[in-house]
Design a protein around this motif. Structure first.
Motif, mmCIF file in Angstrom:
data_model
loop_
_atom_site.group_PDB
_atom_site.id
_atom_site.type_symbol
_atom_site.label_atom_id
_atom_site.label_comp_id
_atom_site.label_asym_id
_atom_site.label_seq_id
_atom_site.Cartn_x
_atom_site.Cartn_y
_atom_site.Cartn_z
ATOM 1 N N ILE A 1 -0.657 -10.177 26.671
ATOM 2 C CA ILE A 1 -1.471 -9.920 25.482
ATOM 3 C C ILE A 1 -1.082 -10.921 24.399
ATOM 4 O O ILE A 1 0.091 -11.218 24.196
ATOM 5 N N GLY A 2 -2.073 -11.436 23.698
ATOM 6 C CA GLY A 2 -1.829 -12.378 22.610
ATOM 7 C C GLY A 2 -2.807 -12.130 21.477
ATOM 8 O O GLY A 2 -3.591 -11.184 21.509
ATOM 9 N N ALA A 3 -2.779 -12.995 20.475
ATOM 10 C CA ALA A 3 -3.663 -12.826 19.323
ATOM 11 C C ALA A 3 -4.241 -14.161 18.890
ATOM 12 O O ALA A 3 -3.571 -15.191 18.953
ATOM 13 N N LEU A 4 -5.488 -14.107 18.475
ATOM 14 C CA LEU A 4 -6.127 -15.209 17.776
ATOM 15 C C LEU A 4 -6.169 -14.786 16.315
ATOM 16 O O LEU A 4 -6.781 -13.777 15.977
ATOM 17 N N VAL A 5 -5.480 -15.510 15.462
ATOM 18 C CA VAL A 5 -5.413 -15.177 14.046
ATOM 19 C C VAL A 5 -6.260 -16.187 13.289
ATOM 20 O O VAL A 5 -6.138 -17.391 13.503
ATOM 21 N N TYR A 6 -7.110 -15.675 12.418
ATOM 22 C CA TYR A 6 -8.003 -16.548 11.661
ATOM 23 C C TYR A 6 -7.212 -17.328 10.622
ATOM 24 O O TYR A 6 -6.498 -16.760 9.806
#
Length: 139
Positions: A46-51
């Motif tokens: 699991i990962g994240a795309l941060v704006y």
């Protein structure tokens, strides 16, 4: 100096609503290490795309970066960049919470799977990326 804002009441209010059962994780980002703190919430894959929204960065952090000649990545590894609490929620809960909670809450990114552990990537923010209650950072 102003005292730090404590978000316990707001977070408990959000968590206690029956319509918000899609909350998957909560990360308190007290002062440093936005990237490392967010990674602790996620499991393997699991990962994240941060704006990457420069309008949401508080002026103090912009000053520190400019005065110190600090690169963006180092700023995000060292400081919270004004984001002090992150709730990892389903898309449905995200849209509802942003709408209901008003100016204290906004969407900072999205979660994705099939990622190596500790993966946080920054992407350019656009108004169509995610519903937001804030046009920029406010305290």
């Amino acid at each position: 100096m102003e005292p730090v804002v404590i978000y316990v009441k707001q977070v408990l209010d959000i968590v206690s609503k029956a319509s918000n059962k899609g909350i998957k994780g909560i990360a308190h980002v007290p002062g440093g290490g936005f990237i490392d703190t967010i990674c602790r919430v996620f499991g393997i894959g699991i990962g994240a795309l941060v704006y990457n929204d420069p309008c949401s960065v508080p002026p103090d952090f912009k000053w520190i970066q400019k005065a110190g000649g600090i690169e963006d990545g180092e700023m995000k590894r060292t400081f919270n960049m004004g984001i002090r609490m992150v709730l990892v929620v389903s898309k449905e809960v995200s849209e509802r919470v942003v709408k209901e909670e008003g100016e204290m809450v906004y969407c900072v990114g999205e979660v994705f799977s099939d990622s190596p552990r500790d993966s946080v990537q920054f992407i350019e923010w656009s108004p169509s990326s995610c519903p937001r209650a804030l046009p920029g950072w406010k305290d």
